[in-house]
Design an enzyme around this catalytic site. Structure first.
Site, PDB file in Angstrom:
ATOM      1  CG  HIS A 144      -2.008  -1.031   1.145  1.00  0.00           C
ATOM      2  ND1 HIS A 144      -2.797  -1.363   2.218  1.00  0.00           N
ATOM      3  CD2 HIS A 144      -2.421  -1.828   0.123  1.00  0.00           C
ATOM      4  CE1 HIS A 144      -3.647  -2.299   1.871  1.00  0.00           C
ATOM      5  NE2 HIS A 144      -3.443  -2.602   0.606  1.00  0.00           N
ATOM      6  CG  PHE A 388       0.943 -10.113   4.111  1.00  0.00           C
ATOM      7  CD1 PHE A 388       1.063 -10.455   5.441  1.00  0.00           C
ATOM      8  CD2 PHE A 388       0.645 -11.104   3.198  1.00  0.00           C
ATOM      9  CE1 PHE A 388       0.888 -11.772   5.860  1.00  0.00           C
ATOM     10  CE2 PHE A 388       0.476 -12.415   3.602  1.00  0.00           C
ATOM     11  CZ  PHE A 388       0.592 -12.756   4.937  1.00  0.00           C
ATOM     12  CB  CYS A 389       0.189  -3.247   3.890  1.00  0.00           C
ATOM     13  SG  CYS A 389      -0.081  -2.848   5.624  1.00  0.00           S
ATOM     14  CB  ALA A 390      -0.084  -6.507  -0.593  1.00  0.00           C
TER      15      ALA A 390
END
Length: 473
Positions: A144, A388-390
């Protein structure tokens, strides 16, 4: 909500013979720099303790021993920088600028490049976003930090193809279709560890009048980053991924955009002169050039020195010893995971030219957050769970399931750590967890958990274990 998963009776975990046969090259492991916290005893839910197996290095790595020692040596001298006349201030000013030079050297900075200290990679990319004089192009596989930073200006998000070659072809077509100032690419995926051919992408961007920034948060701790040799224009990295968890990252690259951009923060240290022009009128400001233009306020000198000290230590092992150690561990882990029924590993591109030690997986029948809780409570293993901020990438790879489990390897990882993870996963698949778990206040926990949650004596209550996390997020 309280969802209880009953326990099955565990059996002794075993490691398959083919996995055990993957021996590590002892010389590579023995020459790696030491970490703080190696052998840390952690409690298990059964009341025993075990040495911590930290397989969550991709999120935050422990400090190198040399980093902790250097920071401890600096603290008695901690003082203001750049304008202080005292001896301690002189020492800190010299240390800060030594750190700037050392970080630049570590990533192969050109002679006219600038090193701007930031808080972390996210901070560095957001700083650069305010300096880009045009459109930005990135892939949908990004963290992100490298996906959201550009949303304040013109930007495009390109869906990555199933192979690296096809993805590069799509990048080429997108660059030909529309003028682009900057291509923003991950150096190594924080979900799969896969590495893109950065020199080739730099050439591709330059041939279409664009520059390249690399999110090196996951790449820099594992592989040599050389921006002069590869043609990368900017690189962003984090100290807390580089075994220097003291709150500093860096943006390194070409200074022209940064010298004329609006200062990232307005305040002391970023100006040459401020003149008041009348009652109630705004002041007239002459801003300085980068890096100080974007470093307003008192800098984190211990953090900068920590980051530079880590770069100095990694520089000696990043080309041979560290990658050899990590690749042997990754081969061992891959072989073991392939032998466990119901375990699926995540990949974006099977033709990626390289892959760092980041391995994400799912286990049939078990939410990722429950797997992580089980590994910690019953085996003393730390992993990461979630998306995982993805989020766009995890949506593609898992269909917006409860996320995945990520085991990440690095300098302090041993073959025993990998074997313990494999044995624990095999036991989970064959026998189930050894105790009951429930999802309470957004977090999976053992229903009867007597582990001490406040070993530092901070007066922290048990309720913090579930704070800010939903099961599966």
């Amino acid at each position: 909500m309280s969802v209880v998963l009953q326990a099955a009776r565990p059996t002794a975990p075993t490691v398959p013979a083919d996995v055990a046969a993957h021996a590590l090259p002892a010389p590579a492991a023995s020459c790696l720099p030491a970490l703080v916290g190696t052998g840390l005893p952690v409690p298990l839910v059964d009341g025993t303790t075990v040495a911590h197996a930290n397989l969550d290095l991709a999120a935050s790595a422990p400090a190198l021993r040399s980093v902790a020692d250097r920071v401890a040596a600096l603290l008695p001298y901690h003082a203001s920088v750049h304008r202080g006349a005292g001896y301690a201030s002189t020492v800190c000013t010299a240390a800060l600028e030594w750190a700037r030079t050392t970080v630049g050297r570590f990533v192969g900075a050109r002679s006219d490049d600038v090193v701007v200290f930031t808080r972390n990679t996210t901070d560095a990319l957001n700083l650069l976003a305010g300096a880009v004089p045009g459109a930005v192009l990135c892939l949908d596989v990004e963290h992100h930090a490298n996906l959201l930073a550009w949303r304040g200006g013109e930007h495009r998000v390109l869906r990555a193809a199933a192979t690296v070659d096809a993805t590069l072809a799509q990048l080429r077509a997108a660059l030909e279709a529309r003028p682009t100032a900057l291509v923003a690419i991950t150096g190594a995926s924080n979900v799969t560890g896969e590495v893109l051919p950065l020199a080739e992408i730099a050439d591709l961007a330059h041939s279409h009048g664009a520059r390249l920034v690399v999110d090196a948060a996951q790449l820099a701790p594992h592989r040599r980053v050389d921006i002069a040799a590869t043609g990368i224009d900017y690189v962003a990295l984090s100290g807390h991924k580089l075994y220097a968890p003291y709150g500093t990252g860096a943006l390194v690259g070409r200074r022209d955009w940064l010298d004329v951009a609006t200062p990232y923060l307005a305040g002391g240290g970023a100006v040459v002169r401020v003149d008041a022009v009348g009652d109630g009128s705004p002041a007239e400001v002459t801003w300085t050039a980068a890096p100080h233009r974007h470093e307003a306020g008192t800098p984190n000198v211990p953090g900068a020195v920590a980051l530079a000290t880590a770069c100095e230590a990694l520089d000696a092992v990043i080309d041979e010893a560290a990658p050899a150690h990590e690749r042997a561990l990754s081969e061992r882990l891959d072989a073991g995971l392939a032998d466990i029924p119901g375990v699926r590993t995540l990949r974006i591109w099977h033709d990626a030219p390289d892959r760092v030690g980041v391995h994400s997986l799912t286990v049939d029948g078990y939410p990722a957050a429950l797997v992580a809780a089980y590994l910690s409570a019953e085996h003393g293993i730390s992993v990461r769970d979630g998306k995982f901020c993805a989020h766009p990438l995890l949506a593609r790879l898992t269909g917006w399931a409860e996320g995945a489990v990520r085991a990440s390897l690095g300098l302090g990882t041993t073959a025993a750590d990998v074997d313990r993870l494999l044995a624990a996963l095999r036991t989970l698949v064959t026998d189930g967890p050894g105790v009951a778990y429930e999802c309470v206040d957004g977090r999976w926990l053992p229903t009867a958990d007597g582990r001490d949650t406040d070993p530092l004596g901070l007066g922290i209550g048990d309720e913090v274990t579930g704070a800010g996390r939903g099961c599966g997020h």
